[in-house]
Design an enzyme around this catalytic site. Structure first.
Site, PDB file in Angstrom:
ATOM      1  N   ARG A 126      24.481  -2.648  10.502  1.00 39.80           N
ATOM      2  CA  ARG A 126      25.607  -1.746  10.458  1.00 39.80           C
ATOM      3  C   ARG A 126      25.680  -0.633  11.399  1.00 39.80           C
ATOM      4  O   ARG A 126      24.341  -0.283  11.921  1.00 39.80           O
ATOM      5  CB  ARG A 126      25.807  -1.347   9.103  1.00 39.80           C
ATOM      6  N   HIS A 147      10.224   8.948   8.109  1.00 42.96           N
ATOM      7  CA  HIS A 147      11.309   7.884   8.135  1.00 42.96           C
ATOM      8  C   HIS A 147      12.137   7.958   9.481  1.00 42.96           C
ATOM      9  O   HIS A 147      12.543   8.854   9.736  1.00 42.96           O
ATOM     10  CB  HIS A 147      12.550   8.152   7.049  1.00 42.96           C
ATOM     11  N   ASN A 172      18.855  -2.130   9.123  1.00 42.45           N
ATOM     12  CA  ASN A 172      20.280  -1.985   8.628  1.00 42.45           C
ATOM     13  C   ASN A 172      21.219  -2.768   9.607  1.00 42.45           C
ATOM     14  O   ASN A 172      21.180  -2.435  10.864  1.00 42.45           O
ATOM     15  CB  ASN A 172      20.867  -0.588   8.580  1.00 42.45           C
ATOM     16  N   LYS A 225       0.765  -1.189   0.141  1.00 38.90           N
ATOM     17  CA  LYS A 225       0.038  -0.133  -0.179  1.00 38.90           C
ATOM     18  C   LYS A 225       0.951   1.011   0.090  1.00 38.90           C
ATOM     19  O   LYS A 225       1.897   1.353   0.908  1.00 38.90           O
ATOM     20  CB  LYS A 225      -0.859  -0.102   1.315  1.00 38.90           C
ATOM     21  N   GLU A 277      12.811  -1.840   6.758  1.00 37.81           N
ATOM     22  CA  GLU A 277      14.249  -2.412   6.345  1.00 37.81           C
ATOM     23  C   GLU A 277      14.964  -2.526   7.766  1.00 37.81           C
ATOM     24  O   GLU A 277      14.365  -1.671   8.576  1.00 37.81           O
ATOM     25  CB  GLU A 277      14.797  -2.087   5.095  1.00 37.81           C
ATOM     26  N   GLU A 309      14.189   0.344  10.417  1.00 40.59           N
ATOM     27  CA  GLU A 309      13.750   1.566   9.596  1.00 40.59           C
ATOM     28  C   GLU A 309      12.261   1.147   9.732  1.00 40.59           C
ATOM     29  O   GLU A 309      11.704   0.122   9.311  1.00 40.59           O
ATOM     30  CB  GLU A 309      14.415   1.472   8.262  1.00 40.59           C
TER      31      GLU A 309
END
Ligand code: MV4
Length: 447
Positions: free
Chosen positions: A291, A208, A289, A201, A287, A275
């Site tokens: 790192r 963010h 990360n 969607k 997602e 995220e």
């Protein structure tokens, strides 16, 4: 604890890692390309090894050269920093196969989170909220159309192997989806060697917001607060801050706890960042990360935690230095990413630094490897300095940022300092009223 760490990176993050090691009494090995021979971290490291010519493919991405440098110097660990090989699961495996510690999570977790579809499925399994969409890859336009019908237009078609905004197509109606599916599949196949697509969607104006996490090899994992990274241009973050002006304490605690539980279930060990997109009070995982992030200093400034020190300790098998209750948030922090680019056109501006003067004073931090006489190469990422300020609240941070930017002298090249001063004068920014497309709308608006 490690005796000697090889820093497989360059620029400001290489210097940052060197500083953490030096404070821990750990010796450092700097690796550098021929063009980086005079870089600050090379000058400060205990040892240095040239690993190849300027192109990253022949130097900072050159796995045999980096592992050889570690073996020659007797490094017992390698820190990858961010970018380059930091999320390359095969590199992590090769390092460990050579009996050298990789300062990061397991290669299995790197590989898992590097696959957008597998990461999304794992997020669902771990109880994290995801954007409504297809449970997995969709193999035909008809399948995509049926999913889109169910969740309602507009939708996004996303390439499973995509990232950083690449391999995403907006579809606003059923009439468009067949052509869009075929085009996106072709582009993903050509661009990433994998045409797998999934449907989500479309969120019209999300923020963010990412959650910093840390976990050890003894089953402990905590969250270390959030960072709002919505001020971006072409998927490059420009300003990051913590706490997010969009969240209240209850929301912050709820998402933080959900993420900490998920990391404990996953058995995640190292620092990392989960995220989310955030819109109308709801979080949606996009997602993870695996790192250290460019913007980690924002979290360090509001918590007082040295995340690089913690990451090194965790890689050496130490337990987390703090419980969740011991993670305390104090005030506000904002980071400006300063790049060697024209502030209007964003044209790259490499060259020699003629005069360099960094701002200082209470609550001001500059992470940079610049110095007068240093030549900013055209070869790599344009980030040359991060100006991070801490204050009791957001307004104090903005005042301090304006003052510090006004003191910052980088002569000899063009930089984005004028852009940051412009953002700090903008009412929407002052109100914390922005989403992931806000900066592009501002820059594209007629002067
Ligand atoms: C989205 C989205 C809206 N709705 N997904 C872009 C890159 C990738 N990390 C995810 N991105 C987005 N996914 C749905 N369902 C908007 C974006 C997006 C974005 C996300 C985070 C930070 C900056 C962004 C800039 C443009 C679009």
């Amino acid at each position: 604890m490690f005796d000697k760490v090889l820093i497989a990176n360059r620029g400001e993050i290489a210097l940052r890692i060197h500083r953490a090691c030096r404070e821990m009494g750990i010796r450092t090995v700097a690796v550098h390309s021929e063009i980086d021979a005079n870089a600050m971290h090379v000058r400060l490291a205990d040892e240095s090894v040239c690993i190849g010519p300027a192109p990253a493919s022949q130097s900072y991405l050159n796995i045999p050269a980096i592992v050889s440098a570690a073996e020659i110097t007797g490094a017992d660990a390698i820190h990858p920093g961010y970018g380059f090989l930091s999320e390359n699961a095969r590199f992590a495996e090769i390092v460990e196969e050579h009996g050298i510690a990789f300062i990061g999570p397991s290669s299995a977790h790197i590989r898992l989170m590097g696959d957008k579809l597998a990461a999304r499925a794992k997020a669902v399994e771990l109880g994290l909220p995801v954007v409504p969409g297809s449970p997995g890859a969709v193999n035909t336009a008809e399948e995509a159309s049926a999913i889109a019908q169910g969740i309602g237009y507009p939708v996004l078609l996303k390439a499973a192997a995509g990232g950083g905004g690449r391999g995403i197509t907006l579809v606003r109606s059923a009439a468009e989806i067949t052509d869009a599916f075929r085009r996106t599949q072709r582009e993903a196949e050509a661009g990433f060697g994998d045409g797998s697509l999934y449907v989500e969607k479309f969120l019209e104006r999300p923020r963010h917001i990412e959650i910093q996490v840390a976990g050890d090899k003894h089953g402990n994992a905590v969250h270390v607060g959030e960072r709002d990274c919505s001020v971006q241009r072409r998927h490059q973050k420009v300003v990051e801050e913590s706490p997010s002006p969009a969240l209240n304490e209850a929301q912050r605690a709820e998402i933080g706890e959900k993420v900490a539980v998920a990391m404990r279930k996953l058995g995640y060990s190292s620092v990392g960042t989960v995220e989310f997109l955030y819109e109308d009070g709801a979080f949606y995982f996009i997602e993870m990360n695996t790192r250290l992030q460019v913007e980690h200093p924002v979290t360090e400034m509001v918590t007082g935690i040295d995340l690089v020190r913690e990451q090194i300790r965790l890689a050496a098998g130490a337990p987390l230095s703090f419980t969740q209750d011991e993670v305390r948030f104090n005030g506000h922090a904002i980071e400006c990413r300063i790049t060697a680019e024209n502030a209007r056109t964003f044209a790259p501006s490499p060259g020699t630094i003629l005069t360099y003067h960094a701002p200082g004073g209470l609550g001001v931090r500059v992470d940079s490897a610049l110095y007068a006489g240093y030549r900013v190469p055209p070869t790599y990422d344009s980030l040359i300095a991060k100006l991070i300020v801490h204050g009791r609240n957001r307004n104090e941070c903005m005042m301090r940022l304006r003052r510090a930017l006004g003191e910052f002298v980088i002569d000899g090249i063009e930089t984005t300092i004028p852009l940051h001063l412009e953002l700090l004068a903008n009412q929407d920014f002052a109100n914390g009223d922005y989403d992931v497309k806000w900066l592009e709308r501002l820059l594209d608006a007629p002067a």
